[in-house]
Design a protein around this motif. Structure first.
Motif, PDB file in Angstrom:
ATOM      1  N   LEU A 116      12.456  71.819  16.110  1.00  0.00           N
ATOM      2  CA  LEU A 116      12.667  71.548  14.451  1.00  0.00           C
ATOM      3  C   LEU A 116      11.557  70.639  14.963  1.00  0.00           C
ATOM      4  N   SER A 117       9.996  71.305  14.171  1.00  0.00           N
ATOM      5  CA  SER A 117       9.115  69.806  14.152  1.00  0.00           C
ATOM      6  C   SER A 117       8.542  70.346  13.038  1.00  0.00           C
ATOM      7  N   ALA A 118       7.919  69.593  12.390  1.00  0.00           N
ATOM      8  CA  ALA A 118       7.053  69.870  10.596  1.00  0.00           C
ATOM      9  C   ALA A 118       5.599  69.456  11.645  1.00  0.00           C
ATOM     10  N   GLY A 119       5.282  68.758  12.869  1.00  0.00           N
ATOM     11  CA  GLY A 119       4.157  68.150  13.243  1.00  0.00           C
ATOM     12  C   GLY A 119       4.090  66.387  13.808  1.00  0.00           C
ATOM     13  N   ALA A 120       3.408  66.287  13.904  1.00  0.00           N
ATOM     14  CA  ALA A 120       3.528  64.944  14.624  1.00  0.00           C
ATOM     15  C   ALA A 120       2.607  64.269  13.886  1.00  0.00           C
ATOM     16  N   PHE A 121       3.068  62.265  13.668  1.00  0.00           N
ATOM     17  CA  PHE A 121       2.412  61.875  12.836  1.00  0.00           C
ATOM     18  C   PHE A 121       2.783  60.269  14.024  1.00  0.00           C
ATOM     19  N   ILE A 122       1.260  59.427  12.871  1.00  0.00           N
ATOM     20  CA  ILE A 122       1.379  58.411  13.416  1.00  0.00           C
ATOM     21  C   ILE A 122       1.797  57.208  12.349  1.00  0.00           C
ATOM     22  N   TRP A 123       2.662  56.235  12.501  1.00  0.00           N
ATOM     23  CA  TRP A 123       2.867  55.498  10.940  1.00  0.00           C
ATOM     24  C   TRP A 123       2.165  55.465  10.262  1.00  0.00           C
ATOM     25  N   GLN A 124       0.744  55.161  10.874  1.00  0.00           N
ATOM     26  CA  GLN A 124      -0.372  55.425   9.313  1.00  0.00           C
ATOM     27  C   GLN A 124      -0.692  55.974   8.892  1.00  0.00           C
ATOM     28  N   ASP A 125       0.081  57.130   8.853  1.00  0.00           N
ATOM     29  CA  ASP A 125      -0.187  59.117   8.345  1.00  0.00           C
ATOM     30  C   ASP A 125       0.875  58.863   6.792  1.00  0.00           C
ATOM     31  N   TRP A 126       1.804  58.009   7.572  1.00  0.00           N
ATOM     32  CA  TRP A 126       2.669  58.150   6.645  1.00  0.00           C
ATOM     33  C   TRP A 126       2.633  57.377   5.255  1.00  0.00           C
ATOM     34  N   SER A 127       1.782  55.718   5.993  1.00  0.00           N
ATOM     35  CA  SER A 127       1.220  54.384   5.149  1.00  0.00           C
ATOM     36  C   SER A 127      -0.187  55.240   4.375  1.00  0.00           C
ATOM     37  N   THR A 128      -0.438  55.519   4.946  1.00  0.00           N
ATOM     38  CA  THR A 128      -2.040  56.801   4.089  1.00  0.00           C
ATOM     39  C   THR A 128      -1.290  57.048   3.146  1.00  0.00           C
ATOM     40  N   LEU A 129      -0.630  58.361   3.047  1.00  0.00           N
ATOM     41  CA  LEU A 129       0.147  59.338   1.982  1.00  0.00           C
ATOM     42  C   LEU A 129       0.760  58.365   1.142  1.00  0.00           C
ATOM     43  N   ARG A 130       1.023  57.476   0.969  1.00  0.00           N
ATOM     44  CA  ARG A 130       2.304  56.226   0.418  1.00  0.00           C
ATOM     45  C   ARG A 130       1.265  55.988  -0.576  1.00  0.00           C
ATOM     46  N   THR A 131       0.317  55.530   0.252  1.00  0.00           N
ATOM     47  CA  THR A 131      -0.416  54.152  -0.535  1.00  0.00           C
ATOM     48  C   THR A 131      -1.281  55.663  -1.610  1.00  0.00           C
ATOM     49  N   SER A 132      -1.210  56.601  -1.054  1.00  0.00           N
ATOM     50  CA  SER A 132      -2.335  58.214  -2.433  1.00  0.00           C
ATOM     51  C   SER A 132      -1.727  58.020  -3.520  1.00  0.00           C
ATOM     52  N   SER A 133      -0.100  58.107  -3.373  1.00  0.00           N
ATOM     53  CA  SER A 133       0.457  58.575  -4.472  1.00  0.00           C
ATOM     54  C   SER A 133       0.071  57.967  -5.645  1.00  0.00           C
ATOM     55  N   SER A 134       1.489  58.039  -6.583  1.00  0.00           N
ATOM     56  CA  SER A 134       1.250  56.997  -7.724  1.00  0.00           C
ATOM     57  C   SER A 134       1.994  56.147  -7.808  1.00  0.00           C
ATOM     58  N   SER A 135       2.906  56.184  -6.664  1.00  0.00           N
ATOM     59  CA  SER A 135       3.905  54.685  -6.815  1.00  0.00           C
ATOM     60  C   SER A 135       3.026  54.343  -6.284  1.00  0.00           C
ATOM     61  N   GLN A 136       2.449  52.958  -6.956  1.00  0.00           N
ATOM     62  CA  GLN A 136       1.616  51.885  -6.705  1.00  0.00           C
ATOM     63  C   GLN A 136       2.769  50.816  -6.526  1.00  0.00           C
ATOM     64  N   GLU A 137       4.620  50.836  -7.265  1.00  0.00           N
ATOM     65  CA  GLU A 137       5.707  49.813  -6.009  1.00  0.00           C
ATOM     66  C   GLU A 137       5.242  49.903  -5.339  1.00  0.00           C
ATOM     67  N   LEU A 138       4.907  50.884  -4.512  1.00  0.00           N
ATOM     68  CA  LEU A 138       5.921  51.234  -2.796  1.00  0.00           C
ATOM     69  C   LEU A 138       4.719  50.694  -1.891  1.00  0.00           C
ATOM     70  N   LEU A 139       3.662  49.566  -2.896  1.00  0.00           N
ATOM     71  CA  LEU A 139       2.859  49.626  -1.557  1.00  0.00           C
ATOM     72  C   LEU A 139       2.803  48.393  -0.871  1.00  0.00           C
ATOM     73  N   CYS A 140       2.933  48.462   0.747  1.00  0.00           N
ATOM     74  CA  CYS A 140       2.497  47.895   1.231  1.00  0.00           C
ATOM     75  C   CYS A 140       1.650  48.047   2.727  1.00  0.00           C
ATOM     76  N   PRO A 141       0.756  47.788   2.879  1.00  0.00           N
ATOM     77  CA  PRO A 141       0.010  48.512   3.402  1.00  0.00           C
ATOM     78  C   PRO A 141       0.033  48.274   4.975  1.00  0.00           C
ATOM     79  N   LEU A 142      -0.094  49.232   5.898  1.00  0.00           N
ATOM     80  CA  LEU A 142       0.174  48.774   7.429  1.00  0.00           C
ATOM     81  C   LEU A 142      -1.145  48.829   8.286  1.00  0.00           C
ATOM     82  N   PRO A 143      -1.478  47.758   9.333  1.00  0.00           N
ATOM     83  CA  PRO A 143      -2.624  47.929   9.937  1.00  0.00           C
ATOM     84  C   PRO A 143      -2.247  49.274  11.065  1.00  0.00           C
TER      85      PRO A 143
END
Length: 111
Positions: A38-65
């Motif tokens: 049961l796997s939807a796919g591969a990831f790296i943490w940067q994937d999630w950070s990019t998706l979070r920062t592209s959302s409208s939830s600006q209060e959740l921003l905390c950039p990851l290198p």
């Protein structure tokens, strides 16, 4: 953030899809005696950070290198058997990230 975490590669699945897979394993007779990934796919943490920062939830921003768009996944799991036998269409990262952020906001985890 340590470089090891920035470039960590793994596999992910949303809790709703994981739950559905477990229920279907009990319901579908063809699943008897078999193992499923049961796997939807591969990831790296940067994937999630990019998706979070592209959302409208600006209060959740905390950039990851991280390696970002140039990252090449070295491995991933084949989920075809689970998709076929359980008739599951795994949610993608974008949908999962959006729903997770909305749920966290609703639970007032972030203010």
């Amino acid at each position: 953030m340590p470089e090891q975490l920035a470039s960590f590669q793994g596999s992910w699945v949303g809790v709703r899809d994981s739950s559905l897979g477990h229920v279907r394993a009990l319901e579908v007779s063809a699943a008897g005696g078999q193992r499923f990934i049961l796997s939807a796919g591969a990831f790296i943490w940067q994937d999630w950070s990019t998706l979070r920062t592209s959302s409208s939830s600006q209060e959740l921003l905390c950039p990851l290198p991280g390696p970002g768009k140039s990252f090449r996944y070295d491995y991933w799991y084949n989920n075809a058997k689970a998709r076929t036998v359980f008739e599951i269409e795994f949610r993608d990262k974008k949908k999962t990230a959006k729903d997770s952020i909305e749920n966290l906001k609703g639970a007032r985890v972030w203010r």
